[in-house]
Design an enzyme around this catalytic site. Structure first.
Site, PDB file in Angstrom:
ATOM      1  CG  ASP A 143      -6.006   9.712 -25.112  1.00  0.00           C
ATOM      2  OD1 ASP A 143      -5.697  10.795 -25.645  1.00  0.00           O
ATOM      3  OD2 ASP A 143      -5.273   9.136 -24.289  1.00  0.00           O
ATOM      4  CD1 TRP A 144      -5.874  14.899 -30.011  1.00  0.00           C
ATOM      5  CD2 TRP A 144      -7.138  14.433 -28.243  1.00  0.00           C
ATOM      6  NE1 TRP A 144      -6.461  16.077 -29.595  1.00  0.00           N
ATOM      7  CE2 TRP A 144      -7.242  15.816 -28.502  1.00  0.00           C
ATOM      8  CE3 TRP A 144      -7.860  13.905 -27.172  1.00  0.00           C
ATOM      9  CZ2 TRP A 144      -8.030  16.676 -27.743  1.00  0.00           C
ATOM     10  CZ3 TRP A 144      -8.644  14.760 -26.407  1.00  0.00           C
ATOM     11  CH2 TRP A 144      -8.728  16.113 -26.694  1.00  0.00           C
TER      12      TRP A 144
END
Length: 816
Positions: A220-221
């Site tokens: 995930d970012w």
């Protein structure tokens, strides 16, 4: 393609393959002529954050998709998403999000499917099959236990091995078995003290070795924390440029013996395999052409919305409304004139169009009935919205609204032409993370509304604006009267996140018109703007709604929630309907007994103050771009409702055991309720919720006949189950047959039953159809932490069949 069949890229090139080029592009492999790969966000539409910006079809959010209990339909939705992703020149859609609804306040529950892992897993599988059938990679997320938004990047989910596998990982296991997603995204939160993206035990040990996933893993970012990710089996760090999986740090890890070149090549092979799966789509082979906003996409969006809508109450058969008898209909409520497309966060879609319940009803009834509107109350503390009757676009008549110009910030500052010009009926917007119009970036825009404002009689007027993470201004006749704009500090981080409000009073001695300018600039993440007033002729807005209701043949109240109250980084703060909605419902229903409530929301709400006062209730979730048309069709019987609840609706938050551990303390949140999530808790405790899991009414009636098992279930095999369903009513409809496995005398800590399968059956009046199931032996197995294996720990079971978790008949399950 395989690296052993081609010239292996030089090591230095290989080392640069595992971190993004930027926020939305994976790197290509130059020596193999593989270009970079752009990805898109969201799971109920395509959100393209990088240029070229643009709109996309907006389908019901995932909780609404789950309410259809129709995997075949949701597979069609997935195929449409796959085509639209390719039309945006992207090859991966960052969805679906599948994390369990552990908490009734969960901010991203609207974006995921259900409290039950089987329903969630099967619906996730359906949408993944659809997405990937069109050559687009799905990316199932978030692995794992991302069940709250409060402090999600730091707080550790403390969960025991059995609960972890039987609930939270089971969704992923079902999707791996039934849909083979090409990619998995890690979560932000630690699990039992370890960040999965940084943990070889989690990614290699659990995800790959134990669960058998052999595809691509992306973070995930900003979710990777440190050096552990170098060894964890994570294939791509996002966003780029990377901070952990960089060429320099990977080279250092090779020199130190933390990883070897074989591991680098395994990761590269997974990247190449992913690109190869998407490659035919890029070449236009095997799949449908890319497609956006097409007639079939519009049709499937509306069908999905219609099948999601769940009839929860219908005393006295108030519904469906009879068009031949209703000549005057009131549509009331804060969600009546607004489409409300979802909660806040990255799962925000900018559709080409959206239909509110008010518009949908007016479009359907046409000239057959007069449809009148009153807001009744806002969702918060805003003054009533200034509506179109008192607004005129530049050079046009009153009653249409205002001229709206939508700019990129840099174009606005340069005094360039707007990207989009349109007419907006009113200024009451909550765009959230989405772009407000086609062609605009979602993070950097200005909206300017101009026209005339009619002040129809003398007296004192009060005006207000309220912004969401933005700045705003109002000018009357060229003079600024509300200024929440000029003091904005570009360099102040906290200022950018501010929600601002301002008021202005004006007293006039005679009716007049003013030249109006209202302007808004988004400064951070969530966008929204409201322009309201209080007039000399205003009465309390609820009083106005009550007076209107008294004059009508029937009333529809559209209420619920919006992206102001739930979404990414925003768990629900309170159980009650926001604003004065409960009072509005009670008082309008007292004024007109033919009152129907329609809710739009992603999480259950508090019914205690108002449910007994209304005869009919529809749950519409966030139904997407065609939601208003779908709601109208169900209200008037054009469509027979067939949705079923994907979650238990509690009486109060306090009776939900997981809420006693929320939000956690000392950096941990304890999953101390174990397996007792949703209906499992209610069945174990013998409590009655307001509405049980799997519940939903119809305009017809069904009879589920005696289930029949054929044969004996033995290890490694399966047993056939048939269930007759008869439509005993007078109109065609769809019933959901739900199959639960019941433990006879379950041990402590084990709920009595759990969903194992379901089927949606369409049945004509007087017709009987059979739903057929194959129950595999693996459904009897439970996870034994002592042996770290799935085992048959119990030996006496029933099969329960019905149309909700609280309406079941049972037969013994014969075991060999």
């Amino acid at each position: 393609m395989s690296v052993d069949k081609i010239a292996v890229p030089p090591l230095e090139e290989q080392l640069r393959l595992f971190a993004g080029l930027d926020a939305w592009n994976f790197p290509g492999v130059p020596s193999m002529d593989i270009p970079p790969m752009q990805v898109a966000d969201c799971g109920h539409g395509v959100t393209l954050v990088a240029p070229p910006y643009g709109s996309a079809s907006c389908f019901p959010t995932s909780v609404g998709m789950a309410a259809t209990w129709n995997p075949a339909l949701i597979e069609e939705v997935g195929a449409a998403l796959g085509r639209e992703t390719r039309a945006k020149n992207c090859r991966m859609l960052l969805g679906p999000m599948v994390n369990l609804h552990r908490l009734p306040c969960g901010g991203r529950n609207y974006e995921t499917f259900s409290e039950d892992p089987v329903l969630a897993g099967k619906m996730a599988s359906a949408i993944i099959r659809g997405i990937q059938s069109e050559g687009t990679s799905a990316c199932i997320k978030s692995f794992a236990c991302n069940n709250q938004q409060f402090d999600q990047k730091k707080i550790s989910a403390e969960v025991d091995p059995r609960t972890l596998r039987e609930l939270y990982l089971k969704i992923f296991a079902i999707a791996f078995r039934e849909a083979d997603p090409w990619a998995v995204m890690t979560c932000y939160n630690p699990i039992n003290g370890e960040y999965p993206g940084d943990s070889r035990e989690w990614l290699q040990g659990v995800l790959r070795d134990e669960m058998g996933f052999d595809g691509f893993i992306v973070s995930d970012w900003t979710a990777l924390q440190g050096e552990g990710a170098i060894q964890s089996s994570c294939d791509m760090e996002m966003p780029g440029p990377g901070k952990v999986l960089t060429a320099e740090r990977l080279r250092d890890a090779l020199d130190r013996g933390l990883i070897d070149e074989a591991e680098i090549q395994r990761r590269m092979q997974r990247l190449i395999d992913l690109y190869e799966k998407c490659e035919p789509a890029r070449k236009g082979e095997r799949y449908s052409p890319p497609e956006l906003d097409s007639p079939r996409h519009r049709a499937v969006a509306q069908r999905a919305a219609e099948e999601a809508i769940t009839l929860l109450k219908n005393d006295g058969a108030v519904l469906p409304l009879d068009r031949s008898r209703i000549k005057r209909l009131a549509v009331i409520g804060p969600n009546a004139a607004n489409a409300r497309l979802g909660g806040g966060g990255s799962a925000s879609v900018s559709p080409y169009f959206s239909i509110s319940p008010l518009q949908g009803i007016r479009d359907l009834v046409g000239d057959d009935a007069e449809v009148l509107f009153a807001e009744g109350c806002s969702q918060g503390s805003n003054l009533p919205t200034v509506h179109a009757d008192y607004l005129a676009p530049s050079g046009s008549d009153f009653g249409k609204g205002l001229t709206a110009e939508y700019f990129e910030v840099k174009k606005f500052l340069a005094d360039d032409a707007p990207s989009v010009t349109q007419t907006d009926a009113q200024i009451d917007f909550s765009w959230g993370w989405a772009s407000p119009a086609t062609g605009l970036p979602r993070n950097d825009y200005v909206v300017r509304w101009t026209g005339k404002l009619r002040l129809p009689q003398p007296g004192k007027y009060r005006f207000s604006i309220a912004t969401q993470e933005g700045i705003g201004r109002v000018d009357f006749d060229g003079e600024t009267v509300i200024d929440c704009w000029n003091d904005f500090d570009e360099g102040n981080f906290e200022s950018a996140y501010a929600n601002l409000s301002g008021e202005f009073e004006l007293e006039i001695t005679k009716a007049r018109e003013v030249e109006l300018l209202v302007i808004y600039r988004k400064t951070k993440t969530r966008g929204g703007m409201h322009f309201g007033w209080e007039t000399p002729f205003s009465q309390d807005p609820i009083e106005e709604a009550v007076e209107l209701a008294k004059t009508c043949d029937a009333v529809v109240i559209a209420g619920g929630l919006s992206n102001q109250f739930e979404g990414g980084a925003c768990d629900r703060k309170f159980f009650e309907l926001p604003g004065r909605q409960a009072e509005l419902i009670r008082r309008v229903a007292a004024a007109n007994p033919q009152t129907v409530v329609v809710l739009k929301n992603g999480t259950p709400v508090d019914y205690r103050d108002w449910l007994d006062s209304v005869p009919a209730l529809l749950e519409a979730y966030y139904p997407g771009q065609a939601g208003g048309a779908a709601i109208a069709n169900v209200l008037f019987g054009e469509v027979n409702p067939s949705g079923k609840l994907p979650d238990t609706h509690p009486n109060c938050w306090e009776e939900v055991p997981s809420m006693h551990y929320y939000p956690g303390e000392n950096g941990k949140t304890d999953y101390g309720e174990g397996l007792m999530v949703g209906y499992r808790h209610y069945d174990t405790a013998g409590l009655a919720p307001v509405f049980p899991f799997g519940f939903g009414l119809s305009y017809t009636t069904f009879e589920i006949g005696a289930p029949q098992l054929v044969g004996t279930l033995h290890e490694g095999g399966e047993i056939a189950l048939t269930v007759p369903v008869t439509n005993t009513g007078d109109r065609a409809g769809k019933e959901v047959v739900q199959i639960y496995l019941e433990w006879v005398n379950p041990p402590a800590g084990r709920p009595p039953r759990a969903l194992i399968d379901f089927a949606k059956v369409k049945v004509a009046p007087g017709e009987t159809r059979e739903a057929m199931f194959a129950i595999p032996y693996r459904e009897l197995l439970t996870y034994n932490p002592a042996s770290a294996a799935w085992e048959l720990e119990h030996h006496e079971f029933n099969i329960c069949v019905g149309n909700s978790s609280r309406s079941l008949q049972r037969i013994p399950l014969p075991l060999n």
